[in-house]
Scaffold this active site. Structure first.
Site, PDB file in Angstrom:
ATOM      1  N   HIS A 176     -24.025  14.469  21.054  1.00 20.41           N
ATOM      2  CA  HIS A 176     -23.580  13.778  19.839  1.00 20.41           C
ATOM      3  C   HIS A 176     -22.387  12.898  20.203  1.00 20.41           C
ATOM      4  CE1 HIS A 176     -20.727  17.144  19.770  1.00 20.41           C
ATOM      5  NE2 HIS A 176     -19.959  16.363  19.033  1.00 20.41           N
TER       6      HIS A 176
ATOM      7  N   ASP B 233       2.411  -0.510  11.669  1.00 19.58           N
ATOM      8  CA  ASP B 233       2.341  -1.801  12.373  1.00 19.58           C
ATOM      9  C   ASP B 233       3.608  -2.653  12.236  1.00 19.58           C
ATOM     10  OD1 ASP B 233       2.084  -2.309   9.690  1.00 19.58           O
ATOM     11  OD2 ASP B 233       0.435  -3.725   9.885  1.00 19.58           O
TER      12      ASP B 233
ATOM     13  N   ARG C 218     -26.400  13.720  16.563  1.00 22.80           N
ATOM     14  CA  ARG C 218     -26.338  12.348  16.067  1.00 22.80           C
ATOM     15  C   ARG C 218     -25.142  11.577  16.614  1.00 22.80           C
ATOM     16  NH1 ARG C 218     -27.755  13.588   9.795  1.00 22.80           N
ATOM     17  NH2 ARG C 218     -29.891  12.843   9.842  1.00 22.80           N
TER      18      ARG C 218
ATOM     19  N   THR D 290       4.175   2.723   5.924  1.00 26.55           N
ATOM     20  CA  THR D 290       2.792   2.233   5.892  1.00 26.55           C
ATOM     21  C   THR D 290       1.952   3.055   6.856  1.00 26.55           C
ATOM     22  OG1 THR D 290       1.295   0.435   6.547  1.00 26.55           O
ATOM     23  CG2 THR D 290       3.505   0.323   7.462  1.00 26.55           C
TER      24      THR D 290
ATOM     25  N   GLY E 230       0.842  -1.205   0.000  1.00 24.62           N
ATOM     26  CA  GLY E 230       0.000   0.000   0.000  1.00 24.62           C
ATOM     27  C   GLY E 230       0.873   1.249   0.000  1.00 24.62           C
TER      28      GLY E 230
ATOM     29  N   GLY F 152       5.954  -1.918   3.725  1.00 23.36           N
ATOM     30  CA  GLY F 152       5.615  -2.505   5.019  1.00 23.36           C
ATOM     31  C   GLY F 152       6.193  -3.899   5.194  1.00 23.36           C
ATOM     32  N   ASP F 153       5.556  -4.618   6.080  1.00 23.67           N
ATOM     33  CA  ASP F 153       5.996  -5.960   6.460  1.00 23.67           C
ATOM     34  C   ASP F 153       6.178  -6.901   5.251  1.00 23.67           C
ATOM     35  OD1 ASP F 153       6.055  -7.529   9.123  1.00 23.67           O
ATOM     36  OD2 ASP F 153       4.951  -8.811   7.709  1.00 23.67           O
TER      37      ASP F 153
ATOM     38  N   ARG G 256      13.520  10.196  -3.355  1.00 22.47           N
ATOM     39  CA  ARG G 256      14.388  11.357  -3.635  1.00 22.47           C
ATOM     40  C   ARG G 256      15.648  11.303  -2.783  1.00 22.47           C
ATOM     41  NH1 ARG G 256      14.701  16.045  -0.604  1.00 22.47           N
ATOM     42  NH2 ARG G 256      15.287  17.976  -1.670  1.00 22.47           N
TER      43      ARG G 256
ATOM     44  N   ARG H  30     -24.855   7.365  11.755  1.00 28.03           N
ATOM     45  CA  ARG H  30     -24.423   7.484  10.366  1.00 28.03           C
ATOM     46  C   ARG H  30     -23.022   6.887  10.242  1.00 28.03           C
ATOM     47  NH1 ARG H  30     -29.216   8.466  10.103  1.00 28.03           N
ATOM     48  NH2 ARG H  30     -30.134  10.135   8.838  1.00 28.03           N
TER      49      ARG H  30
ATOM     50  N   HIS I 245      -9.501   4.941   1.246  1.00 27.93           N
ATOM     51  CA  HIS I 245      -8.203   5.257   0.642  1.00 27.93           C
ATOM     52  C   HIS I 245      -7.841   6.734   0.669  1.00 27.93           C
ATOM     53  CE1 HIS I 245      -8.883   1.180  -0.787  1.00 27.93           C
ATOM     54  NE2 HIS I 245      -7.582   1.107  -0.887  1.00 27.93           N
TER      55      HIS I 245
ATOM     56  N   ARG J  12       1.262  -5.403  -5.366  1.00 29.83           N
ATOM     57  CA  ARG J  12       1.467  -6.549  -4.477  1.00 29.83           C
ATOM     58  C   ARG J  12       1.644  -7.746  -5.405  1.00 29.83           C
ATOM     59  NH1 ARG J  12      -2.806  -3.808  -1.319  1.00 29.83           N
ATOM     60  NH2 ARG J  12      -1.825  -2.976   0.537  1.00 29.83           N
TER      61      ARG J  12
ATOM     62  N   ARG K 188      -5.551  -2.092   8.462  1.00 32.22           N
ATOM     63  CA  ARG K 188      -5.544  -3.544   8.231  1.00 32.22           C
ATOM     64  C   ARG K 188      -5.863  -4.284   9.539  1.00 32.22           C
ATOM     65  NH1 ARG K 188      -3.732  -6.275   3.607  1.00 32.22           N
ATOM     66  NH2 ARG K 188      -2.663  -4.449   2.882  1.00 32.22           N
TER      67      ARG K 188
ATOM     68  N   GLY L  56     -11.118  13.252  20.225  1.00 36.51           N
ATOM     69  CA  GLY L  56     -12.008  13.178  21.379  1.00 36.51           C
ATOM     70  C   GLY L  56     -13.166  12.228  21.146  1.00 36.51           C
TER      71      GLY L  56
ATOM     72  N   ASP M  84      -0.407   2.110   8.404  1.00 36.82           N
ATOM     73  CA  ASP M  84      -0.856   1.247   9.506  1.00 36.82           C
ATOM     74  C   ASP M  84       0.076   1.347  10.721  1.00 36.82           C
ATOM     75  OD1 ASP M  84      -2.643   0.477   7.562  1.00 36.82           O
ATOM     76  OD2 ASP M  84      -1.680  -1.449   7.151  1.00 36.82           O
TER      77      ASP M  84
HETATM   78  O1  F6P Z   1      -1.556  -1.403   4.464  1.00 39.47           O
HETATM   79  C1  F6P Z   1      -2.108  -0.180   4.102  1.00 39.47           C
HETATM   80  C2  F6P Z   1      -3.580  -0.324   3.837  1.00 39.47           C
HETATM   81  O2  F6P Z   1      -4.057   0.954   3.474  1.00 39.47           O
HETATM   82  C3  F6P Z   1      -4.396  -0.908   4.971  1.00 39.47           C
HETATM   83  O3  F6P Z   1      -4.700   0.044   5.953  1.00 39.47           O
HETATM   84  C4  F6P Z   1      -5.605  -1.412   4.227  1.00 39.47           C
HETATM   85  O4  F6P Z   1      -6.203  -2.487   4.912  1.00 39.47           O
HETATM   86  C5  F6P Z   1      -5.030  -1.871   2.929  1.00 39.47           C
HETATM   87  O5  F6P Z   1      -3.810  -1.198   2.747  1.00 39.47           O
HETATM   88  C6  F6P Z   1      -5.921  -1.620   1.736  1.00 39.47           C
HETATM   89  O6  F6P Z   1      -5.330  -2.182   0.630  1.00 39.47           O
HETATM   90  P1  F6P Z   1      -5.800  -1.913  -0.869  1.00 39.47           P
HETATM   91  O7  F6P Z   1      -5.204  -0.619  -1.299  1.00 39.47           O
HETATM   92  O8  F6P Z   1      -5.250  -3.066  -1.624  1.00 39.47           O
HETATM   93  O9  F6P Z   1      -7.297  -1.836  -0.857  1.00 39.47           O
END
Ligand code: F6P
Length: 323
Positions: A218, A132, A165, A128, A14, A105-106, A24, A246, A252, A75, A174, A188, A130
């Site tokens: 709300h 993570d 609301r 990433t 991602g 990422g990983d 760069r 809602r 993305h 990927r 992820r 908050g 995430d």
């Molecule tokens: O790993 C980054 C990420 O944006 C995650 O937060 C999300 O689950 C995933 O990629 C979405 O992947 P894709 O762009 O393939 O929908």
């Protein structure tokens, strides 16, 4: 390790704000060291397909502020096979690339780990939204993504407040809740649902009930995508209260946009450090942050380390929401 002569840089998985700034920095630092630099397009798949573009000081100009990745990303299923990795290694030989700097990422680092077994020097730069990756406190893109989510949630709060609301907002991440927890603390939120610290339906409803008792009209529920789906959370709230929540899935939009100052500077330092490591004869390392500074760790060790959400974050959130 022989002297490094030609580096390939790629982005994979991602995308994340700051990837371009890292490209760069890699290219300009390499050129400073007298090392050639080539951009591999479309991640590991691009390496298999010999999809590349030479990088010069000028060609990486104006990248600091650009979101996404000019090298494209993908990927690759093929690269996960032994045959794919062998093909990628022979592209490296064909292009005269002795080293690859992989930004992602990983999954990206697991690819680098596999390629290193074929005699290619590899360095990873964590990027990433995430956040993570176990071995680094910070991954490029996280701060920009968090600020994008915060801006959206602040806007949602305005309209939720007017209509009294409840809003259920799903944040990316992820399987991890770091982005959701950070964003929840910054906006908050009435409650934050993360996979690392699941709460029961009863606890969620109790948080809303307490907020109401404290005078709120709300409610903002931030949900990590790896937790209960936002639609399901809204249904639970609707069933147990008189609220009609809602749902907003930020999606993305969180991955786009110009990197903020933190990501631009971190990407520049990480890109610089990645090339410095190679120039110093080091390979199989991940650039990371530790104790507020930039450092590096053995790739195998880094990939084996796990991250855990600090209980402080959970406790602070509880104190802020009165639960
Ligand atoms: O790993 C980054 C990420 O944006 C995650 O937060 C999300 O689950 C995933 O990629 C979405 O992947 P894709 O762009 O393939 O929908």
């Amino acid at each position: 390790m022989d002297k490094v002569r030609r580096i390939g840089v790629l982005t994979s998985g991602g995308d994340a704000p700051g990837m371009n700034a890292a490209v760069r920095a890699v290219a300009r630092t390499a050129l400073t060291y007298g090392i050639e630099c080539v951009g591999i397009r479309r991640g590991w798949q691009g390496l298999i397909n010999t999809d590349f573009v030479p990088l010069t000081r000028a060609s990486v100009g104006h990248l600091l502020s650009r979101g996404g990745t000019i090298l494209y990303t993908a990927r690759s299923k093929e690269f996960m096979t032994e045959e794919g990795q062998r093909k990628a290694a022979s592209t490296c030989k064909f292009l005269g690339l002795d080293s690859i700097i992989a930004i992602g990422g990983d999954g990206t680092f697991r690819g680098a780990q596999a390629l290193s077994k074929h005699g290619i020097n590899v360095i990873g730069i964590p990027a990433t939204i995430d956040n993570d990756i176990g071995c680094t406190h910070y991954c490029l893109g996280f701060d920009t993504a968090a600020n994008t989510a915060i801006e959206c949630i602040d806007k949602l709060r305005d309209t939720m407040q007017s209509h009294e609301r409840c809003s259920v907002v799903e944040v990316m991440g992820r399987h991890a809740g770091y982005l959701a927890m950070y964003v929840g603390l910054a906006t908050g939120a009435t409650a934050v649902l993360v996979p690392e610290h699941p709460i029961t339906n009863e606890e969620l409803i109790e948080k809303i009930r307490r907020a109401r008792l404290n005078g709120f009209t709300h409610y903002m529920i931030v949900v990590a995508e790896g937790s209960t789906p936002a639609g399901e959370v809204a249904r639970i709230i609707k069933e147990a209260t008189d609220l009609d929540p809602r749902v907003t899935i930020l999606g993305h939009i969180q991955r786009g946009g110009s990197p903020n100052a933190r990501d631009r500077v971190a990407a520049t330092k990480m890109g610089y450090l990645a090339v410095e490591l190679l120039a110093a004869g080091k390979t199989n390392r991940i650039v990371c942050t530790h104790d507020g500074g930039f450092t590096d760790i053995d790739m195998d060790e880094g990939l084996a380390s796990r991250k855990s959400m600090q209980s402080m974050e959970v406790n602070v959130l509880a104190a802020m929401t009165g639960l």
